[in-house]
Every structure is written in C-alpha cells, then in structure tokens.
Design a protein around this motif. Structure first.
Motif, PDB file in Angstrom:
ATOM      1  N   ALA A  35       0.803  -1.227   0.000  1.00 36.55           N
ATOM      2  CA  ALA A  35       0.000   0.000   0.000  1.00 36.55           C
ATOM      3  C   ALA A  35       0.831   1.269   0.000  1.00 36.55           C
ATOM      4  O   ALA A  35       0.296   2.344  -0.280  1.00 36.55           O
ATOM      5  N   LYS A  48      -6.077   5.464  -1.856  1.00 32.79           N
ATOM      6  CA  LYS A  48      -7.304   4.665  -1.847  1.00 32.79           C
ATOM      7  C   LYS A  48      -8.453   5.483  -2.422  1.00 32.79           C
ATOM      8  O   LYS A  48      -8.344   6.695  -2.625  1.00 32.79           O
ATOM      9  N   THR A  80     -14.349  -3.150   2.742  1.00 26.88           N
ATOM     10  CA  THR A  80     -13.878  -1.765   2.748  1.00 26.88           C
ATOM     11  C   THR A  80     -14.908  -0.764   3.253  1.00 26.88           C
ATOM     12  O   THR A  80     -14.547   0.349   3.634  1.00 26.88           O
ATOM     13  N   MET A 164      -7.672  -1.228  -6.012  1.00 25.29           N
ATOM     14  CA  MET A 164      -8.190  -0.675  -4.759  1.00 25.29           C
ATOM     15  C   MET A 164      -7.134   0.129  -4.010  1.00 25.29           C
ATOM     16  O   MET A 164      -7.432   0.783  -3.023  1.00 25.29           O
ATOM     17  N   GLY A 165      -5.868   0.098  -4.483  1.00 28.00           N
ATOM     18  CA  GLY A 165      -4.822   0.894  -3.854  1.00 28.00           C
ATOM     19  C   GLY A 165      -3.562   0.128  -3.499  1.00 28.00           C
ATOM     20  O   GLY A 165      -2.649   0.689  -2.907  1.00 28.00           O
ATOM     21  N   LEU A 198      -6.505  -0.735   5.051  1.00 32.07           N
ATOM     22  CA  LEU A 198      -6.371   0.406   4.145  1.00 32.07           C
ATOM     23  C   LEU A 198      -7.604   1.292   4.180  1.00 32.07           C
ATOM     24  O   LEU A 198      -7.496   2.525   4.124  1.00 32.07           O
ATOM     25  N   TYR A 199      -8.785   0.687   4.300  1.00 37.49           N
ATOM     26  CA  TYR A 199     -10.017   1.468   4.249  1.00 37.49           C
ATOM     27  C   TYR A 199     -10.564   1.820   5.633  1.00 37.49           C
ATOM     28  O   TYR A 199     -11.687   2.318   5.742  1.00 37.49           O
ATOM     29  N   ALA A 205      -6.347   9.281   2.821  1.00 37.90           N
ATOM     30  CA  ALA A 205      -5.700   9.315   1.511  1.00 37.90           C
ATOM     31  C   ALA A 205      -4.653  10.415   1.486  1.00 37.90           C
ATOM     32  O   ALA A 205      -4.901  11.533   1.934  1.00 37.90           O
TER      33      ALA A 205
END
Length: 226
Positions: A35, A48, A80, A164-165, A198-199, A205
């Motif tokens: 990531a 993201k 997410t 998705m990132g 990540l989410y 972001a």
C-alpha cells in the motif's frame, strides 16, 4: 501459459503459520510493500478510493465474467465499507473499467511490451490513476482468449485488488495476492486484513509513509487480537 503469467494457479493464498496475533509483523510488512510502494518499490503516499466506486464491465467476453466481477465487488464492499456497483457495458466510463475479450490477438493500443515485440499474446494489465493519494480511475484489460479460465479468474481478482490501492508487490510472500509468482482466484485471509486496514477511516488518503505505517500497525494489531 503465456509469458509473463505464473505457471501455477491456486484457489487462494494460504494463511501464514501460527495463530493470528503472530501474523502482525508479516502483515505490517505486506502493508508497507503493497500500500505504500509501487511495483518498482518506490515509496508513495497512502492511496485509496474516497467515495463510491462504479465498476464497468465491457468487451465481447464481458458477459461471461460479469457474475464473477459482481461477486468480487460484493466482497470488496463488505471489507472496505465502500459503495461498489457493477454495470454491464454502460455508455459512460466506470471508475474501474474492466475490458475482457476472447480475441487471442488483442493488444490494447496504448500498451507496448517491454521488449517491443508482440509475438507473445497480451494477457492482463491494470492501469490505475491517482492524484494526491486519491484513486481517480483504473483501466483493466484482460485477454480471455489467450488464457485458460482459471488464469482469467486470477487476473480479475489480482487486477481489481491492485486497483483498490495496492500498487506494490511482495514476490517472496505467498500468503497474499501481492505475490504474483502464483495466480490466485480468491482473496486470502491476509488480503482481507490488508483491505480492512487500508479502508479504515483513521487512514487518510495522501498520508505519508511514516505516519501511515505507524497507524496501520495499530489497526492491524486491533484486527488480529479479535
């Protein structure tokens, strides 16, 4: 198997050894490499999607794979918290545009092989775009005519996961889709953990690596202690 794709396709990445709390160091390392870096291991800010996502499925093979894309989108939305909708050949561009074709000789006009030769079949690629850590779009192209169905499925999940990132790779860790040495057709436990992290709304972001990695470690530890 065409050049550039793994020779082995499996159902899903295996879980790491040990109990879940023991996965922490591996999970932090995968988050850092996946990531917070590119495929070339160049550092980048956390990236993201910050809103809902429309996935458009196109191409002469699009209808064959539409149900699988819908399954992937449902799972990603659950992991997410993002609103993800799948559309069958819309007139407008999707946030993630997935083009699948059965034409064996297909090459995207804007993609060239590294050696300049097109005597090997095109397989699959994702071309994500982001500004300031916010995902703006991703274009996925898959040549289903040049691949067995298992490999097409592996391309779909890997390229959508990347979109998705997760732009980086971890070629020495088979517990995640970040290892492209094996083609996987499903998310593994570690991939689900990475997506949830990540989410997490605490990770913004555009956050720089040092801050993002420290916070990601806390979030991963929370998930692994449950």
């Amino acid at each position: 198997m065409p050049s550039g794709l793994p020779a082995l396709v499996m159902a899903a990445p295996p879980d790491p050894a040990g109990a879940r709390p023991q996965w922490l160091a591996r999970a932090v390392g995968l988050f850092d490499r996946g990531a917070l870096a590119t495929e070339s291991n160049v550092r980048r800010p956390l990236t993201k999607w910050t809103g809902s996502i429309d996935i458009a499925v196109r191409g002469d093979a699009g209808g064959d794979w539409l149900p699988r894309v819908e399954e992937i989108a449902t799972e990603l939305a659950e992991l997410t918290g993002a609103g993800i909708a799948v559309h069958d050949n819309p007139l407008w561009a999707g946030d993630i545009d997935v083009y699948l074709t059965n034409r064996v000789g297909y090459w995207p006009f804007f993609v060239d092989p590294a050696d300049g030769r097109r005597d090997q079949p095109f397989t699959c690629i994702a071309l994500p775009s982001a500004v300031g850590g916010e995902m703006r779009s991703s274009k996925i192209h898959i040549n289903a005519g040049a691949l067995p169905p298992q490999a097409v499925g592996a391309c779909l999940i890997e390229e959508i996961f990347q979109s998705m990132g997760f732009f980086g790779e971890a070629p020495d860790d088979p517990t995640s889709l970040l290892d492209d040495g094996v083609g996987y057709q499903e998310l593994g436990s570690m991939d689900r953990l990475l997506l949830r992290t990540l989410y997490d709304p605490r990770l913004a972001a555009g956050m720089e690596r040092t801050e993002a990695l420290a916070l990601a470690r806390e979030i991963l530890e929370e998930h692994l202690s449950r």
